[in-house]
Design an enzyme around this catalytic site. Structure first.
Site, PDB file in Angstrom:
ATOM      1  N   ILE A  60      16.849  10.733  14.892  1.00 25.24           N
ATOM      2  CA  ILE A  60      15.784  10.987  15.690  1.00 25.24           C
ATOM      3  C   ILE A  60      15.936  10.684  17.167  1.00 25.24           C
ATOM      4  CG2 ILE A  60      14.143  11.536  13.836  1.00 25.24           C
ATOM      5  CD1 ILE A  60      12.684   8.993  14.507  1.00 25.24           C
ATOM      6  N   THR A 125       1.159   3.373   9.145  1.00 26.15           N
ATOM      7  CA  THR A 125       0.967   2.520   8.043  1.00 26.15           C
ATOM      8  C   THR A 125      -0.474   1.623   8.121  1.00 26.15           C
ATOM      9  OG1 THR A 125       1.881   0.185   7.298  1.00 26.15           O
ATOM     10  CG2 THR A 125       2.378   0.826   9.436  1.00 26.15           C
ATOM     11  N   ASP A 126      -0.933   1.053   7.363  1.00 19.23           N
ATOM     12  CA  ASP A 126      -2.112   0.243   7.495  1.00 19.23           C
ATOM     13  C   ASP A 126      -1.659  -0.940   8.143  1.00 19.23           C
ATOM     14  OD1 ASP A 126      -0.808  -1.078   5.624  1.00 19.23           O
ATOM     15  OD2 ASP A 126      -2.424  -1.030   3.982  1.00 19.23           O
ATOM     16  N   GLU A 127      -0.348  -1.377   8.319  1.00 12.33           N
ATOM     17  CA  GLU A 127      -0.360  -2.601   8.987  1.00 12.33           C
ATOM     18  C   GLU A 127      -0.463  -2.572  10.426  1.00 12.33           C
ATOM     19  OE1 GLU A 127       3.525  -4.616   7.865  1.00 12.33           O
ATOM     20  OE2 GLU A 127       3.594  -3.712   5.818  1.00 12.33           O
ATOM     21  N   TYR A 153       8.116  -4.826  13.178  1.00 13.99           N
ATOM     22  CA  TYR A 153       7.720  -3.697  12.175  1.00 13.99           C
ATOM     23  C   TYR A 153       6.296  -3.062  12.763  1.00 13.99           C
ATOM     24  CZ  TYR A 153       6.286  -0.364   8.729  1.00 13.99           C
ATOM     25  OH  TYR A 153       5.912   0.692   8.106  1.00 13.99           O
ATOM     26  N   LYS A 157       5.434   0.310  14.918  1.00 12.90           N
ATOM     27  CA  LYS A 157       4.688   1.527  14.295  1.00 12.90           C
ATOM     28  C   LYS A 157       3.208   1.685  15.223  1.00 12.90           C
ATOM     29  CE  LYS A 157       5.411   3.663  10.887  1.00 12.90           C
ATOM     30  NZ  LYS A 157       6.066   5.057  10.768  1.00 12.90           N
ATOM     31  N   ASN A 183       2.895   1.828  -0.825  1.00 17.67           N
ATOM     32  CA  ASN A 183       3.432   2.933  -1.875  1.00 17.67           C
ATOM     33  C   ASN A 183       4.345   2.249  -2.807  1.00 17.67           C
ATOM     34  OD1 ASN A 183       3.425   6.048  -0.437  1.00 17.67           O
ATOM     35  ND2 ASN A 183       2.229   4.388   0.274  1.00 17.67           N
TER      36      ASN A 183
HETATM   37  P1  NAD Z   1      12.530   4.096   3.977  1.00 13.32           P
HETATM   38  O1  NAD Z   1      12.980   2.770   4.437  1.00 13.32           O
HETATM   39  O2  NAD Z   1      12.745   4.214   2.471  1.00 13.32           O
HETATM   40  O3  NAD Z   1      13.136   5.575   4.371  1.00 13.32           O
HETATM   41  C1  NAD Z   1      13.203   5.647   5.890  1.00 13.32           C
HETATM   42  C2  NAD Z   1      14.111   6.674   6.099  1.00 13.32           C
HETATM   43  O4  NAD Z   1      14.055   7.238   7.396  1.00 13.32           O
HETATM   44  C3  NAD Z   1      15.605   6.631   5.525  1.00 13.32           C
HETATM   45  O5  NAD Z   1      16.245   7.875   4.815  1.00 13.32           O
HETATM   46  C4  NAD Z   1      16.415   6.632   6.578  1.00 13.32           C
HETATM   47  O6  NAD Z   1      17.894   6.940   6.675  1.00 13.32           O
HETATM   48  C5  NAD Z   1      15.642   7.330   7.767  1.00 13.32           C
HETATM   49  N1  NAD Z   1      15.884   7.149   8.975  1.00 13.32           N
HETATM   50  C6  NAD Z   1      15.711   5.642   9.649  1.00 13.32           C
HETATM   51  N2  NAD Z   1      16.169   5.615  10.933  1.00 13.32           N
HETATM   52  C7  NAD Z   1      16.200   6.918  11.278  1.00 13.32           C
HETATM   53  C8  NAD Z   1      16.518   7.494  12.607  1.00 13.32           C
HETATM   54  N3  NAD Z   1      16.954   6.667  13.638  1.00 13.32           N
HETATM   55  N4  NAD Z   1      16.938   8.871  12.532  1.00 13.32           N
HETATM   56  C9  NAD Z   1      16.409   9.619  11.306  1.00 13.32           C
HETATM   57  N5  NAD Z   1      16.349   9.125  10.114  1.00 13.32           N
HETATM   58  C10 NAD Z   1      16.262   7.813  10.152  1.00 13.32           C
HETATM   59  O7  NAD Z   1      10.911   4.098   4.201  1.00 13.32           O
HETATM   60  P2  NAD Z   1       9.836   4.571   3.563  1.00 13.32           P
HETATM   61  O8  NAD Z   1       9.011   3.700   2.832  1.00 13.32           O
HETATM   62  O9  NAD Z   1       9.859   5.987   2.774  1.00 13.32           O
HETATM   63  O10 NAD Z   1       8.623   4.819   4.738  1.00 13.32           O
HETATM   64  C11 NAD Z   1       8.419   6.120   5.211  1.00 13.32           C
HETATM   65  C12 NAD Z   1       7.586   6.268   6.527  1.00 13.32           C
HETATM   66  O11 NAD Z   1       6.280   5.719   5.934  1.00 13.32           O
HETATM   67  C13 NAD Z   1       7.720   5.022   7.435  1.00 13.32           C
HETATM   68  O12 NAD Z   1       7.381   5.686   8.653  1.00 13.32           O
HETATM   69  C14 NAD Z   1       6.973   4.012   7.146  1.00 13.32           C
HETATM   70  O13 NAD Z   1       6.414   3.157   8.335  1.00 13.32           O
HETATM   71  C15 NAD Z   1       5.724   4.791   6.445  1.00 13.32           C
HETATM   72  N6  NAD Z   1       5.074   3.995   5.374  1.00 13.32           N
HETATM   73  C16 NAD Z   1       5.424   3.272   4.461  1.00 13.32           C
HETATM   74  C17 NAD Z   1       4.923   2.923   3.723  1.00 13.32           C
HETATM   75  C18 NAD Z   1       5.575   2.101   2.189  1.00 13.32           C
HETATM   76  O14 NAD Z   1       4.794   1.251   1.235  1.00 13.32           O
HETATM   77  N7  NAD Z   1       6.868   2.275   1.957  1.00 13.32           N
HETATM   78  C19 NAD Z   1       3.468   2.765   3.709  1.00 13.32           C
HETATM   79  C20 NAD Z   1       2.859   3.249   4.736  1.00 13.32           C
HETATM   80  C21 NAD Z   1       3.483   3.988   5.854  1.00 13.32           C
HETATM   81  O1  DAU Z   2       1.295  -1.456   3.845  1.00 10.66           O
HETATM   82  C1  DAU Z   2       2.111  -0.629   4.218  1.00 10.66           C
HETATM   83  C2  DAU Z   2       3.382  -1.176   4.103  1.00 10.66           C
HETATM   84  O2  DAU Z   2       4.110  -1.705   3.010  1.00 10.66           O
HETATM   85  C3  DAU Z   2       4.535  -0.432   4.890  1.00 10.66           C
HETATM   86  O3  DAU Z   2       4.358   0.088   6.125  1.00 10.66           O
HETATM   87  C4  DAU Z   2       5.975  -0.923   4.718  1.00 10.66           C
HETATM   88  O4  DAU Z   2       7.012   0.016   5.426  1.00 10.66           O
HETATM   89  C5  DAU Z   2       6.365  -1.204   3.534  1.00 10.66           C
HETATM   90  O5  DAU Z   2       7.664  -1.951   3.522  1.00 10.66           O
HETATM   91  C6  DAU Z   2       5.308  -2.205   2.917  1.00 10.66           C
HETATM   92  O6  DAU Z   2       5.207  -3.496   3.661  1.00 10.66           O
HETATM   93  P1  DAU Z   2       5.083  -4.959   2.966  1.00 10.66           P
HETATM   94  O7  DAU Z   2       5.512  -5.899   3.695  1.00 10.66           O
HETATM   95  O8  DAU Z   2       3.737  -4.985   2.415  1.00 10.66           O
HETATM   96  O9  DAU Z   2       6.038  -4.676   1.639  1.00 10.66           O
HETATM   97  P2  DAU Z   2       7.205  -5.513   0.688  1.00 10.66           P
HETATM   98  O10 DAU Z   2       7.452  -4.764  -0.254  1.00 10.66           O
HETATM   99  O11 DAU Z   2       8.203  -6.056   1.587  1.00 10.66           O
HETATM  100  O12 DAU Z   2       6.286  -6.793   0.312  1.00 10.66           O
HETATM  101  C7  DAU Z   2       4.988  -6.730  -0.378  1.00 10.66           C
HETATM  102  C8  DAU Z   2       4.501  -8.177  -0.702  1.00 10.66           C
HETATM  103  O13 DAU Z   2       5.481  -8.856  -1.538  1.00 10.66           O
HETATM  104  C9  DAU Z   2       4.385  -9.070   0.693  1.00 10.66           C
HETATM  105  O14 DAU Z   2       3.400  -9.750   0.575  1.00 10.66           O
HETATM  106  C10 DAU Z   2       5.695  -9.778   0.752  1.00 10.66           C
HETATM  107  C11 DAU Z   2       5.841 -10.021  -0.634  1.00 10.66           C
HETATM  108  N1  DAU Z   2       7.209 -10.113  -1.194  1.00 10.66           N
HETATM  109  C12 DAU Z   2       8.213  -9.171  -0.825  1.00 10.66           C
HETATM  110  C13 DAU Z   2       9.781  -9.285  -1.099  1.00 10.66           C
HETATM  111  C14 DAU Z   2      10.435  -8.275  -0.747  1.00 10.66           C
HETATM  112  C15 DAU Z   2       7.735 -11.321  -2.001  1.00 10.66           C
HETATM  113  O15 DAU Z   2       6.907 -12.025  -2.312  1.00 10.66           O
HETATM  114  N2  DAU Z   2       8.940 -11.274  -2.249  1.00 10.66           N
HETATM  115  C16 DAU Z   2      10.060 -10.357  -1.956  1.00 10.66           C
HETATM  116  O16 DAU Z   2      11.308 -10.719  -2.166  1.00 10.66           O
END
Ligand code: NAD
Ligand code: DAU
Length: 339
Positions: A60, A125-127, A153, A157, A183
């Site tokens: 992107i 994200t809520d973060e 991060y 965002k 999620n």
């Molecule tokens: P993910 O890390 O699983 O996937 C990210 C995707 O983006 C990958 O397919 C990667 O190849 C692609 N990507 C990364 N850099 C890129 C670039 N420069 N150009 C094009 N593609 C690129 O992430 P996810 O967990 O699916 O999260 C997706 C979105 O949702 C993110 O914006 C994240 O901030 C947001 N989000 C995630 C969560 C969560 O709990 N996972 C919650 C709230 C919001």
């Molecule tokens: O709230 C939304 C966010 O949720 C998204 O924006 C992010 O992309 C997504 O990665 C997620 O962030 P978190 O930091 O909350 O998710 P994670 O799975 O990394 O960690 C969840 C919780 O678990 C956090 O309190 C850290 C803890 N943790 C995580 C890992 C990987 C552990 O205790 N041990 C671990 O090995």
């Protein structure tokens, strides 16, 4: 209707593509993804032969490439999932987070301005709201909660969110922003809490819980997030932010114990390790706005969603075993080796 979905080879983006192609058989979905370590083409195998689907490997941040794709496809909408998404990686190496999450977002919005668009949607994200104290269960994040980030991060965002809203005010770009809680579900990359614990437990490896495991996250089944974005795209008000979350707060330690129980593994696998730097204590979304305005409510209860998720990882071992057998081993050693 042609929709460009960026980051569609990742966790939530792929689930969103499956949802949209299933629900709208006349929509064309173009997935733009750089295929970083977090992107997997195998994830999109179920839709690769769908005539309404196209995959394009692209960064992107590549302005020329992005403009070229817009010229070819003339998208009606863009949904931006593409991001560096893992907090721990952002603590190790912030730069790529600023590059992709902020500058990449800008390139996409510039393309929308240049070629015209019905809607640009930013998946946030809520973060961006920072965290809440554990001893104030009465507090929740609303759309009016001030931005107050903790990690590189979440700061990247938040920067992107502000830029998106500035493009609305300054240029009148028709944007929406959603801020979702954590999620879980199929295709979740195994560096994140739930899939990491499932994979480690299945391999009888230690389950590394940061600090005391008391941090709270507000978990939402990924399909419910995808349905909320679908609603915002079709019915949401331009220029608005919508929080997405299902009032499902859980302590990390309790999630890990649920996984142990479901897999018949002993809790003695749980190992408390050094805490994450700047670790947010509690996230909790107030979803009143999206409920009142768009009628959205989560459909999957955590008790069902977590069992479905665990079953998915049992049924799809090849998907995650391939991932954790490669470069992931170096990542794991670096992050957890001496923790
Ligand atoms: P993910 O890390 O699983 O996937 C990210 C995707 O983006 C990958 O397919 C990667 O190849 C692609 N990507 C990364 N850099 C890129 C670039 N420069 N150009 C094009 N593609 C690129 O992430 P996810 O967990 O699916 O999260 C997706 C979105 O949702 C993110 O914006 C994240 O901030 C947001 N989000 C995630 C969560 C969560 O709990 N996972 C919650 C709230 C919001
Ligand atoms: O709230 C939304 C966010 O949720 C998204 O924006 C992010 O992309 C997504 O990665 C997620 O962030 P978190 O930091 O909350 O998710 P994670 O799975 O990394 O960690 C969840 C919780 O678990 C956090 O309190 C850290 C803890 N943790 C995580 C890992 C990987 C552990 O205790 N041990 C671990 O090995």
């Amino acid at each position: 209707m042609t929709i460009i979905v960026t980051g569609g080879a990742g966790f939530i983006g792929s689930n969103f593509i499956f949802h949209m192609l299933g629900k709208y058989p006349d929509y064309r979905i173009v997935c733009l993804d750089k295929l970083t370590y977090a992107g997997n083409l195998s994830t999109l195998a179920p839709v690769m032969d769908n005539p309404n689907f196209r995959f394009v490997k692209l960064d992107i941040c590549d302005r020329e490439g992005v403009y070229g794709l817009f010229e070819e496809e003339h998208p009606d909408m863009v949904v931006n999932f593409a991001a560096e998404s893992h907090v721990d990686r952002s603590i190790e190496n912030p730069e790529v987070f600023l590059q992709t999450n902020i500058l990449g977002t800008q390139v996409l919005m510039d393309a929308c301005r240049k070629f015209g668009i019905q809607r640009y949607h930013q998946v946030s994200t809520d973060e961006v709201y920072g965290d809440l104290p554990l001893d104030r269960p009465d507090l929740f994040f609303t759309e009016e909660t001030p931005i107050h980030t903790s990690s590189p991060y979440s700061s990247s965002k938040a920067g992107a969110d502000l830029l998106v809203l500035a493009y609305y005010r300054t240029y009148g770009l028709p944007v929406t922003v959603s801020r979702c809680s954590n999620n879980y579900g199929p295709y979740h990359f195994p560096e994140k809490l739930i899939p990491l614990m499932i994979a480690n437990a299945l391999n009888d490896k230690p389950l590394p819980v940061y600090g005391k495991g008391e941090n709270v996250r507000d978990w939402l089944y990924v399909e419910d997030h995808c349905k909320a974005i679908d609603l915002i795209l079709h019915k949401g008000r331009v220029g608005e932010v919508y929080n997405i979350g299902g009032h499902n707060e859980m302590r990390n330690i309790d999630i890990v114990k649920i996984i142990c129980k479901a897999l018949g593994k002993p809790e003695s696998l749980i190992t408390f390790v050094t805490d994450r730097k700047g670790h947010d204590m509690r996230y909790a979304i107030d979803p009143t706005k999206i409920h009142n305005e768009l009628g959205w409510l989560p459909e999957t209860k955590f008790a069902d969603g977590i069992q479905k998720t665990i079953q998915w990882y049992l049924n799809n071992r090849e998907w995650w075993e391939t991932i954790i057998s490669g470069e992931y081993q170096n990542y794991y050693e670096k992050m957890y080796g001496n923790r």
